[in-house]
Structure formats: C-alpha cells, structure tokens
Scaffold this motif. Structure first.
Motif, PDB file in Angstrom:
ATOM      1  N   GLY A  26       0.843  -1.211   0.000  1.00  0.00           N
ATOM      2  CA  GLY A  26       0.000   0.000   0.000  1.00  0.00           C
ATOM      3  C   GLY A  26       0.865   1.243   0.000  1.00  0.00           C
ATOM      4  N   TYR A  56      -3.995   9.577  -4.615  1.00  0.00           N
ATOM      5  CA  TYR A  56      -2.875   9.625  -3.666  1.00  0.00           C
ATOM      6  C   TYR A  56      -1.792  10.609  -4.125  1.00  0.00           C
ATOM      7  CZ  TYR A  56      -4.799   5.037  -2.212  1.00  0.00           C
ATOM      8  OH  TYR A  56      -5.615   4.001  -1.816  1.00  0.00           O
ATOM      9  N   HIS A 115     -12.415   4.079  -7.856  1.00  0.00           N
ATOM     10  CA  HIS A 115     -12.005   4.253  -6.453  1.00  0.00           C
ATOM     11  C   HIS A 115     -13.212   4.300  -5.512  1.00  0.00           C
ATOM     12  CE1 HIS A 115      -8.418   5.965  -3.973  1.00  0.00           C
ATOM     13  NE2 HIS A 115      -9.204   5.239  -3.225  1.00  0.00           N
ATOM     14  N   TRP A 116     -14.232   5.055  -5.889  1.00  0.00           N
ATOM     15  CA  TRP A 116     -15.476   5.142  -5.098  1.00  0.00           C
ATOM     16  C   TRP A 116     -16.653   5.162  -6.056  1.00  0.00           C
ATOM     17  CZ3 TRP A 116     -15.723   5.208   0.257  1.00  0.00           C
ATOM     18  CH2 TRP A 116     -14.504   5.374   0.936  1.00  0.00           C
ATOM     19  N   SER A 146     -13.937  -0.416  -5.992  1.00  0.00           N
ATOM     20  CA  SER A 146     -13.474  -0.257  -4.614  1.00  0.00           C
ATOM     21  C   SER A 146     -14.561   0.470  -3.848  1.00  0.00           C
ATOM     22  CB  SER A 146     -12.164   0.544  -4.605  1.00  0.00           C
ATOM     23  OG  SER A 146     -11.703   0.733  -3.288  1.00  0.00           O
ATOM     24  N   LEU A 196      -4.427  -3.605   8.515  1.00  0.00           N
ATOM     25  CA  LEU A 196      -3.874  -3.592   9.880  1.00  0.00           C
ATOM     26  C   LEU A 196      -4.606  -2.577  10.749  1.00  0.00           C
ATOM     27  CD1 LEU A 196      -0.102  -3.719   8.859  1.00  0.00           C
ATOM     28  CD2 LEU A 196      -1.465  -5.567   9.872  1.00  0.00           C
ATOM     29  N   ALA A 197      -5.787  -2.156  10.306  1.00  0.00           N
ATOM     30  CA  ALA A 197      -6.553  -1.146  11.047  1.00  0.00           C
ATOM     31  C   ALA A 197      -5.675   0.083  11.325  1.00  0.00           C
ATOM     32  CB  ALA A 197      -7.115  -1.713  12.349  1.00  0.00           C
ATOM     33  N   VAL A 235      -3.344  -5.210   1.218  1.00  0.00           N
ATOM     34  CA  VAL A 235      -2.391  -4.188   0.746  1.00  0.00           C
ATOM     35  C   VAL A 235      -1.894  -3.355   1.933  1.00  0.00           C
ATOM     36  CG1 VAL A 235      -3.149  -4.048  -1.654  1.00  0.00           C
ATOM     37  CG2 VAL A 235      -4.346  -2.685   0.036  1.00  0.00           C
ATOM     38  N   ARG A 237       0.451  -1.163   4.352  1.00  0.00           N
ATOM     39  CA  ARG A 237       1.425  -0.101   4.066  1.00  0.00           C
ATOM     40  C   ARG A 237       2.348   0.078   5.256  1.00  0.00           C
ATOM     41  NH1 ARG A 237       1.034   5.045   6.930  1.00  0.00           N
ATOM     42  NH2 ARG A 237      -1.203   4.647   6.798  1.00  0.00           N
ATOM     43  N   ALA A 239       6.194   2.321   6.051  1.00  0.00           N
ATOM     44  CA  ALA A 239       7.353   3.067   5.566  1.00  0.00           C
ATOM     45  C   ALA A 239       8.631   2.552   6.212  1.00  0.00           C
ATOM     46  CB  ALA A 239       7.171   4.562   5.868  1.00  0.00           C
ATOM     47  N   GLN A 246       8.231  -7.889   7.486  1.00  0.00           N
ATOM     48  CA  GLN A 246       7.266  -8.717   8.242  1.00  0.00           C
ATOM     49  C   GLN A 246       5.978  -8.929   7.446  1.00  0.00           C
ATOM     50  OE1 GLN A 246       5.866  -6.973  11.856  1.00  0.00           O
ATOM     51  NE2 GLN A 246       7.938  -6.711  12.702  1.00  0.00           N
ATOM     52  N   ARG A 273     -14.870   3.298   7.838  1.00  0.00           N
ATOM     53  CA  ARG A 273     -14.754   4.700   8.280  1.00  0.00           C
ATOM     54  C   ARG A 273     -15.629   5.620   7.448  1.00  0.00           C
ATOM     55  NH1 ARG A 273      -9.257   2.975   8.149  1.00  0.00           N
ATOM     56  NH2 ARG A 273      -9.135   3.639   5.997  1.00  0.00           N
TER      57      ARG A 273
HETATM   58  N1  NAP Z   1      -9.466   1.843  -1.857  1.00  0.00           N
HETATM   59  C1  NAP Z   1      -9.470   2.760  -0.908  1.00  0.00           C
HETATM   60  O1  NAP Z   1     -10.399   3.597  -0.811  1.00  0.00           O
HETATM   61  C2  NAP Z   1      -8.340   2.785   0.084  1.00  0.00           C
HETATM   62  C3  NAP Z   1      -8.474   3.543   1.245  1.00  0.00           C
HETATM   63  C4  NAP Z   1      -7.420   3.533   2.164  1.00  0.00           C
HETATM   64  C5  NAP Z   1      -6.258   2.809   1.899  1.00  0.00           C
HETATM   65  N2  NAP Z   1      -6.131   2.107   0.721  1.00  0.00           N
HETATM   66  C6  NAP Z   1      -4.882   1.357   0.407  1.00  0.00           C
HETATM   67  O2  NAP Z   1      -4.602   0.461   1.472  1.00  0.00           O
HETATM   68  C7  NAP Z   1      -3.266   0.682   1.930  1.00  0.00           C
HETATM   69  C8  NAP Z   1      -3.129   0.275   3.376  1.00  0.00           C
HETATM   70  O3  NAP Z   1      -4.089   0.901   4.186  1.00  0.00           O
HETATM   71  P1  NAP Z   1      -3.710   1.999   5.275  1.00  0.00           P
HETATM   72  O4  NAP Z   1      -2.456   2.663   4.836  1.00  0.00           O
HETATM   73  O5  NAP Z   1      -4.929   2.828   5.475  1.00  0.00           O
HETATM   74  O6  NAP Z   1      -3.542   1.161   6.627  1.00  0.00           O
HETATM   75  P2  NAP Z   1      -2.783  -0.166   7.147  1.00  0.00           P
HETATM   76  O7  NAP Z   1      -1.953  -0.773   6.081  1.00  0.00           O
HETATM   77  O8  NAP Z   1      -3.819  -0.966   7.820  1.00  0.00           O
HETATM   78  O9  NAP Z   1      -1.863   0.420   8.304  1.00  0.00           O
HETATM   79  C9  NAP Z   1      -0.753   1.228   8.064  1.00  0.00           C
HETATM   80  C10 NAP Z   1      -0.194   1.628   9.425  1.00  0.00           C
HETATM   81  O10 NAP Z   1       0.198   0.440  10.130  1.00  0.00           O
HETATM   82  C11 NAP Z   1       1.551   0.529  10.525  1.00  0.00           C
HETATM   83  N3  NAP Z   1       2.153  -0.785  10.295  1.00  0.00           N
HETATM   84  C12 NAP Z   1       2.411  -1.362   9.100  1.00  0.00           C
HETATM   85  N4  NAP Z   1       2.960  -2.580   9.270  1.00  0.00           N
HETATM   86  C13 NAP Z   1       3.036  -2.781  10.596  1.00  0.00           C
HETATM   87  C14 NAP Z   1       3.514  -3.848  11.385  1.00  0.00           C
HETATM   88  N5  NAP Z   1       4.022  -4.958  10.828  1.00  0.00           N
HETATM   89  N6  NAP Z   1       3.454  -3.725  12.738  1.00  0.00           N
HETATM   90  C15 NAP Z   1       2.939  -2.617  13.310  1.00  0.00           C
HETATM   91  N7  NAP Z   1       2.471  -1.561  12.611  1.00  0.00           N
HETATM   92  C16 NAP Z   1       2.523  -1.637  11.265  1.00  0.00           C
HETATM   93  C17 NAP Z   1       2.168   1.584   9.641  1.00  0.00           C
HETATM   94  O11 NAP Z   1       3.207   2.258  10.310  1.00  0.00           O
HETATM   95  P3  NAP Z   1       4.745   2.293   9.746  1.00  0.00           P
HETATM   96  O12 NAP Z   1       4.695   2.928   8.395  1.00  0.00           O
HETATM   97  O13 NAP Z   1       5.470   3.112  10.762  1.00  0.00           O
HETATM   98  O14 NAP Z   1       5.204   0.860   9.705  1.00  0.00           O
HETATM   99  C18 NAP Z   1       1.011   2.525   9.370  1.00  0.00           C
HETATM  100  O15 NAP Z   1       0.898   3.466  10.419  1.00  0.00           O
HETATM  101  C19 NAP Z   1      -3.046   2.158   1.644  1.00  0.00           C
HETATM  102  O16 NAP Z   1      -1.676   2.512   1.729  1.00  0.00           O
HETATM  103  C20 NAP Z   1      -3.665   2.262   0.270  1.00  0.00           C
HETATM  104  O17 NAP Z   1      -2.764   1.759  -0.724  1.00  0.00           O
HETATM  105  C21 NAP Z   1      -7.174   2.073  -0.172  1.00  0.00           C
END
Ligand code: NAP
Length: 281
Positions: A26, A56, A115-116, A146, A196-197, A235, A237, A239, A246, A273
């Motif tokens: 992501g 994005y 996307h929406w 999506s 990962l919420a 997906v 994300r 950084a 992991q 959300r």
């Molecule tokens: N289709 C849509 O409308 C839509 C909407 C939202 C998101 N997305 C996509 O989904 C992707 C992921 O969703 P998201 O970015 O909202 O949330 P996510 O992947 O659930 O969570 C990302 C967060 O979790 C932390 N994290 C990641 N790996 C971890 C691990 N192994 N242990 C502990 N913490 C961890 C990251 O911090 P660090 O960076 O510090 O590791 C970051 O703060 C987005 O990047 C985007 O590509 C799509």
C-alpha cells in the motif's frame, strides 16, 4: 479454509484469468521521493504488487520505482484507481487510463479500479461497461471496483457484469462480513485495504498477541495471516523496512481454527470509516 496461496486468480467480465499476488504494498499517504524510496525497498524485499491511486498523488513516484527496479515489467503487478470525474463513457475512462499511464510512464496497468462508486453521479454502471471495453485495448489487464456496497455491486451484476475485485476496508474489528459474503457469492475477489486497522490498538489485543507468541511472529503478521487464510488480498502499508519485511513474510506459519475464530469474534459489525453512499472522490 487454510489458504496458503501466494497468488489469487482474477476472473470476471472481459478478463482472461490474471494472477495477482495476494500481498500488495500500500502506498497511501506516501508521496514524492519518500514514496519512491519505500516502493523501491519493498520491491527489493520481494513485494511484486503495488497499490496506488490517482487520488494519492503518488502514481509518478510509484511508476519511477517500478521502472528503476530492475525487475521485468511483467513481474510487478500495478494497481491504480481513478476519480469520479473520469466516470462515464468508454472514451472518458480510456483517457483516465492513458493519463495514469503517462504519470507512471508505464505501458499498461495490471488492475484499474473505480475508487469510489459516487452514486450521486449515477455513472458507475456505465463506467464498469467502459472498463470491460478497456481490457480489450491492452491498456489494462484487469479491472474492478473499490468501496462498493452489495446494493451498488448488485446494479453492476444486474447489468450483466462481474467485477473481478472489490477493494474494501477490512480489519478484525471491521470484518464487513456482509460485503465479503456478497462479493464471494458473486464471484468477486475481496481485497482488504487498511488491513492492519492503520496500526491501531487492535494489534495489542490478546486475540492477536497470543497466536503471535505461539508462532514467534508479530500481531501484525497474525492479522495479515488471518486475512489471507480467508482468501483476501491485502495491501498493508509501512514506511519501515523491518515492518515491510514482516508484512510479506506470511506463508510459513498458519493460525489454528480456534485462533481464527477468536479473531473473527472481534468483529464489531461496524461499517467502514467512510460511507460510500455519501463519500467519494
Ligand atoms: N481503496 C481505498 O479507498 C483505500 C483507502 C485507504 C487505503 N487504501 C490502500 O490500502 C493501503 C493500506 O491501508 P492503510 O495505509 O490505510 O492502513 P494499514 O496498512 O492498515 O496500516 C498502516 C499503518 O500500520 C503501521 N504498520 C504497518 N505494518 C506494521 C507492522 N508490521 N506492525 C505494526 N504496525 C505496522 C504503519 O506504520 P509504519 O509505516 O510506521 O510501519 C502505518 O501506520 C493504503 O496505503 C492504500 O494503498 C485504499
């Protein structure tokens, strides 16, 4: 189900079978050089699927990382998504794909998503028809939606089309069972975003920590394993290099039925959300 496959096959209207790696990287809200660096590192670690979007503002940064990765283009699965001003007829949607490809400096997209749904515009069914046409042009290999609710998906099905994928928000506390069941019954693969919420307190719950301790992994890996063991694409994300590593390392351990059931029981039944009847871009 104890799914251990590293790829899922996308089928659906207009699409010859397309294999998609179940773990994608992501990229929201990474932008610019930081995004390019993160995607470059992710590809170096072994990710072969990257998730970006027009909204994005990072398609160019992602494209640069893909092009400079040293990997053959066909070895990286690239997903992007387009905004509501590109919903509509075939020419409008084709132009949107061409512009995304220009921004990314790539020749084709692997997956192109609405996307929406933006129901107020009432153009998403026509847009799906345009996407089916687009697959035939070679600009995109597969298409999907999506943030579509069952009622929105039903209108697409009623028009005779099956979107290969519906990318929606899913995490242990927001399992969206109704959406997932509807997707599955319709032949639509569920991809989980924010899997990962967003790194929230859910990762501290015993339901995730206990299995993590048992298998010597982290709660985040347990959460991702819960997703893929139920057949979802994810997906996540990050950084951070260690967490990126992991999040890809999910295929040499398994959760027991009891562990899966305990995580399933965390579902609050709450929706995502953002409500796609109201929100969209
Ligand atoms: N289709 C849509 O409308 C839509 C909407 C939202 C998101 N997305 C996509 O989904 C992707 C992921 O969703 P998201 O970015 O909202 O949330 P996510 O992947 O659930 O969570 C990302 C967060 O979790 C932390 N994290 C990641 N790996 C971890 C691990 N192994 N242990 C502990 N913490 C961890 C990251 O911090 P660090 O960076 O510090 O590791 C970051 O703060 C987005 O990047 C985007 O590509 C799509």
């Amino acid at each position: 189900m104890n799914n251990n496959a590293q790829h899922v096959t996308l089928k659906g209207s207009g699409v010859a079978d397309v294999d998609i790696p179940v773990v994608g990287f992501g990229t929201w809200p990474l932008t610019g050089p930081e995004c390019t660096a993160s995607v470059t590192r992710a590809l170096g670690l072994g990710y072969r699927h990257v998730d970006t979007a027009e909204n994005y503002g990072n398609e160019a940064a992602v494209g640069l990382a893909v092009r400079d990765s040293g990997l053959a283009r066909e070895d990286v699965f690239v997903t992007t998504k387009f905004n509501k001003d590109s919903h509509g007829d075939a020419a409008t949607v084709r132009l949107s794909a061409e512009r995304a490809l220009e921004r990314m400096d790539l020749d084709y997209l692997d997956l192109f998503l609405i996307h929406w749904p933006n129901p107020a515009q009432d153009l998403y069914v026509q847009t799906c028809e345009s996407l089916v046409d687009l697959v035939g042009t070679g600009l995109v290999r597969s298409w999907g939606v999506s943030n579509f609710k069952p009622a929105q998906l039903q209108r697409v099905l009623d028009a005779g089309m099956v979107p290969p994928v519906n990318q929606v928000q899913v995490d242990p506390e927001h399992a969206q069972r109704g959406v997932e069941r509807f997707n599955a019954a319709s032949g639509v693969v569920t991809a989980a975003y924010s899997p990962l919420a967003r790194g929230s307190e859910v990762l501290k719950l015993a339901e995730l920590v206990d299995p993590a301790d048992r298998v010597g992994r982290t709660p985040a890996q347990v959460a991702l394993r819960w997703h893929i063991q139920q057949g979802r694409i994810v997906v996540p994300r990050s950084a951070n290099e260690e967490r990126q590593r992991q999040n890809l390392d999910l295929f040499d351990f398994a959760l027991t039925e009891d562990e899966m059931a305990r995580i399933d029981a965390l579902d609050t039944g709450e929706g995502p959300r953002l409500d796609s009847d109201e929100f969209g871009h």
